[in-house]
Scaffold this motif. Structure first.
Motif, PDB file in Angstrom:
ATOM      1  N   SER A 134       0.839  -1.206   0.000  1.00  0.00           N
ATOM      2  CA  SER A 134       0.000   0.000   0.000  1.00  0.00           C
ATOM      3  C   SER A 134       0.872   1.253   0.000  1.00  0.00           C
ATOM      4  O   SER A 134       0.537   2.253  -0.637  1.00  0.00           O
ATOM      5  N   ALA A 137       2.026   1.563  -3.619  1.00  0.00           N
ATOM      6  CA  ALA A 137       0.949   1.971  -4.538  1.00  0.00           C
ATOM      7  C   ALA A 137       0.535   3.424  -4.283  1.00  0.00           C
ATOM      8  O   ALA A 137       0.256   4.172  -5.226  1.00  0.00           O
ATOM      9  N   ASP A 198     -11.825  11.411   4.280  1.00  0.00           N
ATOM     10  CA  ASP A 198     -11.961  10.114   4.948  1.00  0.00           C
ATOM     11  C   ASP A 198     -13.219  10.149   5.805  1.00  0.00           C
ATOM     12  O   ASP A 198     -13.697  11.218   6.177  1.00  0.00           O
ATOM     13  N   ARG A 203      -8.946   9.363  12.001  1.00  0.00           N
ATOM     14  CA  ARG A 203      -7.914   9.332  10.972  1.00  0.00           C
ATOM     15  C   ARG A 203      -7.644  10.749  10.437  1.00  0.00           C
ATOM     16  O   ARG A 203      -6.501  11.126  10.189  1.00  0.00           O
ATOM     17  N   ALA A 238      -8.642   5.642  -2.735  1.00  0.00           N
ATOM     18  CA  ALA A 238      -7.790   4.871  -1.809  1.00  0.00           C
ATOM     19  C   ALA A 238      -8.574   4.361  -0.607  1.00  0.00           C
ATOM     20  O   ALA A 238      -8.019   4.221   0.474  1.00  0.00           O
ATOM     21  N   ILE A 269      -8.961  -0.370  -6.983  1.00  0.00           N
ATOM     22  CA  ILE A 269      -9.504  -1.230  -8.038  1.00  0.00           C
ATOM     23  C   ILE A 269      -9.413  -2.708  -7.650  1.00  0.00           C
ATOM     24  O   ILE A 269     -10.254  -3.519  -8.048  1.00  0.00           O
ATOM     25  N   ASP A 270      -8.415  -3.071  -6.833  1.00  0.00           N
ATOM     26  CA  ASP A 270      -8.294  -4.491  -6.474  1.00  0.00           C
ATOM     27  C   ASP A 270      -9.459  -4.950  -5.588  1.00  0.00           C
ATOM     28  O   ASP A 270      -9.664  -6.144  -5.407  1.00  0.00           O
ATOM     29  N   GLN A 271     -10.208  -3.995  -5.042  1.00  0.00           N
ATOM     30  CA  GLN A 271     -11.413  -4.345  -4.281  1.00  0.00           C
ATOM     31  C   GLN A 271     -12.657  -3.911  -5.065  1.00  0.00           C
ATOM     32  O   GLN A 271     -13.694  -3.642  -4.485  1.00  0.00           O
ATOM     33  N   VAL A 299      -4.898   0.024 -12.574  1.00  0.00           N
ATOM     34  CA  VAL A 299      -4.057  -1.180 -12.583  1.00  0.00           C
ATOM     35  C   VAL A 299      -4.140  -1.834 -11.204  1.00  0.00           C
ATOM     36  O   VAL A 299      -3.949  -1.175 -10.181  1.00  0.00           O
ATOM     37  N   MET A 302      -0.266  -2.448  -9.072  1.00  0.00           N
ATOM     38  CA  MET A 302       0.632  -1.311  -9.300  1.00  0.00           C
ATOM     39  C   MET A 302       2.067  -1.595  -8.856  1.00  0.00           C
ATOM     40  O   MET A 302       3.014  -1.275  -9.569  1.00  0.00           O
ATOM     41  N   PRO A 303       2.291  -2.211  -7.667  1.00  0.00           N
ATOM     42  CA  PRO A 303       3.676  -2.379  -7.198  1.00  0.00           C
ATOM     43  C   PRO A 303       4.541  -3.211  -8.147  1.00  0.00           C
ATOM     44  O   PRO A 303       5.762  -3.108  -8.115  1.00  0.00           O
TER      45      PRO A 303
HETATM   46  P1  NAD Z   1      -6.382   1.345   4.776  1.00  0.00           P
HETATM   47  O1  NAD Z   1      -7.292   0.467   5.537  1.00  0.00           O
HETATM   48  O2  NAD Z   1      -5.066   1.718   5.358  1.00  0.00           O
HETATM   49  O3  NAD Z   1      -7.129   2.709   4.428  1.00  0.00           O
HETATM   50  C1  NAD Z   1      -8.440   2.780   3.941  1.00  0.00           C
HETATM   51  C2  NAD Z   1      -9.040   4.099   4.362  1.00  0.00           C
HETATM   52  O4  NAD Z   1     -10.296   4.221   3.701  1.00  0.00           O
HETATM   53  C3  NAD Z   1      -9.290   4.205   5.871  1.00  0.00           C
HETATM   54  O5  NAD Z   1      -8.649   5.351   6.394  1.00  0.00           O
HETATM   55  C4  NAD Z   1     -10.816   4.304   5.951  1.00  0.00           C
HETATM   56  O6  NAD Z   1     -11.252   5.130   7.014  1.00  0.00           O
HETATM   57  C5  NAD Z   1     -11.131   4.916   4.595  1.00  0.00           C
HETATM   58  N1  NAD Z   1     -12.524   4.775   4.198  1.00  0.00           N
HETATM   59  C6  NAD Z   1     -13.338   3.690   4.305  1.00  0.00           C
HETATM   60  N2  NAD Z   1     -14.566   3.996   3.861  1.00  0.00           N
HETATM   61  C7  NAD Z   1     -14.535   5.300   3.458  1.00  0.00           C
HETATM   62  C8  NAD Z   1     -15.485   6.194   2.931  1.00  0.00           C
HETATM   63  N3  NAD Z   1     -16.754   5.825   2.736  1.00  0.00           N
HETATM   64  N4  NAD Z   1     -15.081   7.448   2.636  1.00  0.00           N
HETATM   65  C9  NAD Z   1     -13.818   7.841   2.833  1.00  0.00           C
HETATM   66  N5  NAD Z   1     -12.869   7.046   3.365  1.00  0.00           N
HETATM   67  C10 NAD Z   1     -13.234   5.788   3.664  1.00  0.00           C
HETATM   68  O7  NAD Z   1      -6.192   0.658   3.343  1.00  0.00           O
HETATM   69  P2  NAD Z   1      -4.960   0.873   2.356  1.00  0.00           P
HETATM   70  O8  NAD Z   1      -3.873  -0.057   2.729  1.00  0.00           O
HETATM   71  O9  NAD Z   1      -4.674   2.331   2.279  1.00  0.00           O
HETATM   72  O10 NAD Z   1      -5.574   0.340   0.988  1.00  0.00           O
HETATM   73  C11 NAD Z   1      -6.508   1.083   0.218  1.00  0.00           C
HETATM   74  C12 NAD Z   1      -6.902   0.299  -1.019  1.00  0.00           C
HETATM   75  O11 NAD Z   1      -5.798   0.201  -1.909  1.00  0.00           O
HETATM   76  C13 NAD Z   1      -7.301  -1.160  -0.735  1.00  0.00           C
HETATM   77  O12 NAD Z   1      -8.384  -1.511  -1.551  1.00  0.00           O
HETATM   78  C14 NAD Z   1      -6.075  -1.938  -1.124  1.00  0.00           C
HETATM   79  O13 NAD Z   1      -6.385  -3.290  -1.442  1.00  0.00           O
HETATM   80  C15 NAD Z   1      -5.679  -1.147  -2.337  1.00  0.00           C
HETATM   81  N6  NAD Z   1      -4.336  -1.420  -2.876  1.00  0.00           N
HETATM   82  C16 NAD Z   1      -4.244  -1.510  -4.228  1.00  0.00           C
HETATM   83  C17 NAD Z   1      -3.024  -1.713  -4.842  1.00  0.00           C
HETATM   84  C18 NAD Z   1      -2.947  -1.739  -6.340  1.00  0.00           C
HETATM   85  O14 NAD Z   1      -1.926  -2.155  -6.878  1.00  0.00           O
HETATM   86  N7  NAD Z   1      -3.966  -1.293  -7.053  1.00  0.00           N
HETATM   87  C19 NAD Z   1      -1.863  -1.872  -4.061  1.00  0.00           C
HETATM   88  C20 NAD Z   1      -1.984  -1.769  -2.677  1.00  0.00           C
HETATM   89  C21 NAD Z   1      -3.227  -1.540  -2.085  1.00  0.00           C
END
Ligand code: NAD
Length: 364
Positions: A134, A137, A198, A203, A238, A269-271, A299, A302-303
């Motif tokens: 994370s 990314a 957020d 947070r 994010a 996007i991964d979720q 993507v 990404m990493p």
């Molecule tokens: P995290 O849990 O650290 O942070 C998520 C944040 O989203 C939290 O602060 C939470 O309060 C906030 N949130 C939840 N619902 C919300 C809403 N309705 N409005 C605003 N904020 C809200 O998670 P993370 O590690 O930062 O990961 C974020 C996303 O990125 C995940 O889906 C993760 O899988 C994804 N990710 C993708 C890649 C990629 O290559 N595409 C790589 C790493 C992580």
């Protein structure tokens, strides 16, 4: 213990589960480390560096799997690897078993001890082996956004940091967790105007403390999101609700209000993605598409584009657990460390992680 490091075979996966530094640490602790030939090449680690660190290079994948008591990898095994495992072997890697019933079945029938990076827990239910990706990314999101804002890439031709006399670009980040905070760090560093949205007041307080007046923090609701999306030159998605699909927080109508040539990077996007117009996963070879004149980047791995940094970041986090497993044996290691015990997803032909069992519709 005999430890085997397998070369990744997934398309475009250039990371490796152990670096030469990790090899040295395991060898110094008295273990034997078998490295599959060219396993680290994609991350810039040549066989010679592993050899110097005490590793033994093997070109025969089958023999490596047969000899090793623990296999260290990055990604989940692919079907062509299923047959290579043997009873009692430890598999230490990202497993993501819930959507992969065939893999789960294979590991159960082979009675593998499957320890998944993604479910190992740190203090306060944190996920220490997910965070490094994370971080990568989040930082990449701004670097990529800056590039696609350039005219030759189809963007509106805006420099994120502006210059004296010309205002900086507006970066809007929805979700201020690990990805969001790292994106903010990069955007602030480049001199952009940065807003983080957020839903957690706690947070937002933390982010306001860390960044001070360099970022604007905003409570997440559809009114505020619509207001800030309209102003965004670069919008970063994010958000994460653990274990659930990402909520669609940015509607199609909101995207339509963005200026032509603006950029969306939806890291979530991964979720499933948090933006309605992000309706597909893109790849590193074709990373973007355009809707309503706005460039979309989605993507899911990404990493992978910065394999060397990602390998180093990942192994910084995984090595300590690997040492504990190798030094004590997995049974004692998980008894001593309840967070590591959470990583055990399959054991002795049974699923040992509740949500994985639920997803696979099997007993736990
Ligand atoms: P995290 O849990 O650290 O942070 C998520 C944040 O989203 C939290 O602060 C939470 O309060 C906030 N949130 C939840 N619902 C919300 C809403 N309705 N409005 C605003 N904020 C809200 O998670 P993370 O590690 O930062 O990961 C974020 C996303 O990125 C995940 O889906 C993760 O899988 C994804 N990710 C993708 C890649 C990629 O290559 N595409 C790589 C790493 C992580």
């Amino acid at each position: 213990m005999i430890i085997g490091v397998a070369k990744e075979i997934k398309n475009n996966e250039n990371r490796v589960g152990l670096t030469p530094a990790g090899t040295e640490a395991l060898c110094k602790a008295g273990h034997t480390v078998l490295i599959e030939k060219n396993a680290g090449g994609g991350s810039g680690f040549q066989d010679e560096s592993y050899r110097k660190a005490g590793g033994l290079i093997m070109s025969d994948k089958k023999a490596l799997f047969a000899e090793a008591e623990m296999i260290i990898k990055v990604k989940e095994p692919l079907p062509e690897e299923y047959e290579l495992f043997h009873e009692g072997q430890i598999l230490y890697t990202y497993l993501h078993l819930a959507p992969e019933p065939a893999l789960a079945k294979a590991l159960l029938s082979k009675k593998v001890v499957g320890i998944a990076y993604e479910t190992i827990e740190g203090p306060n239910h944190s996920l220490p082996l997910l965070s490094p990706m994370s971080e990568v990314a989040g930082r990449m999101a701004v670097q990529i956004g800056a590039q696609f804002l350039e005219k030759p890439y189809g963007g509106k031709g805006v420099l994120l940091g502006g210059v004296p006399g010309v205002e900086a670009a507006q970066v809007v980040i929805i979700g201020g967790g690990i990805v969001g905070a790292n994106a903010a760090k990069m955007a602030v560093g480049l001199g952009a105007r940065v807003t983080i949205i957020d839903r957690s007041l706690e947070r937002l307080r933390y982010l306001a403390d860390i960044f001070g007046s360099r970022v604007v923090t905003v409570m997440s609701n559809s009114y505020n999101i619509a207001n800030w999306v309209r102003k965004a030159d670069l919008l970063v998605g994010a958000v994460l609700i653990p274990g659930a699909k990402a909520p669609k927080l940015v509607s199609r109508e909101m995207v339509e209000t963005m200026e032509v040539g603006s950029v969306i990077v939806d890291v979530a996007i991964d979720q499933g993605g948090s933006i309605e117009t992000v309706d597909r996963i893109t790849t590193h070879s074709e990373p973007t598409y355009t809707q309503y004149g706005v460039i979309h980047y989605s993507v899911a791995n990404m990493p992978g584009a910065v394999a060397r940094t990602s390998t180093l970041a990942l192994t910084n986090a995984t090595l300590d657990y690997a040492l504990q497993i190798a030094n004590k044996g997995w049974k004692q290691a998980v008894l001593d460390h309840p967070g590591l015990a959470k990583g055990v997803n399959v054991l002795d032909g049974k699923v040992t992680y509740q949500s994985v069992a639920a997803a696979l519709n099997t007993v736990y």
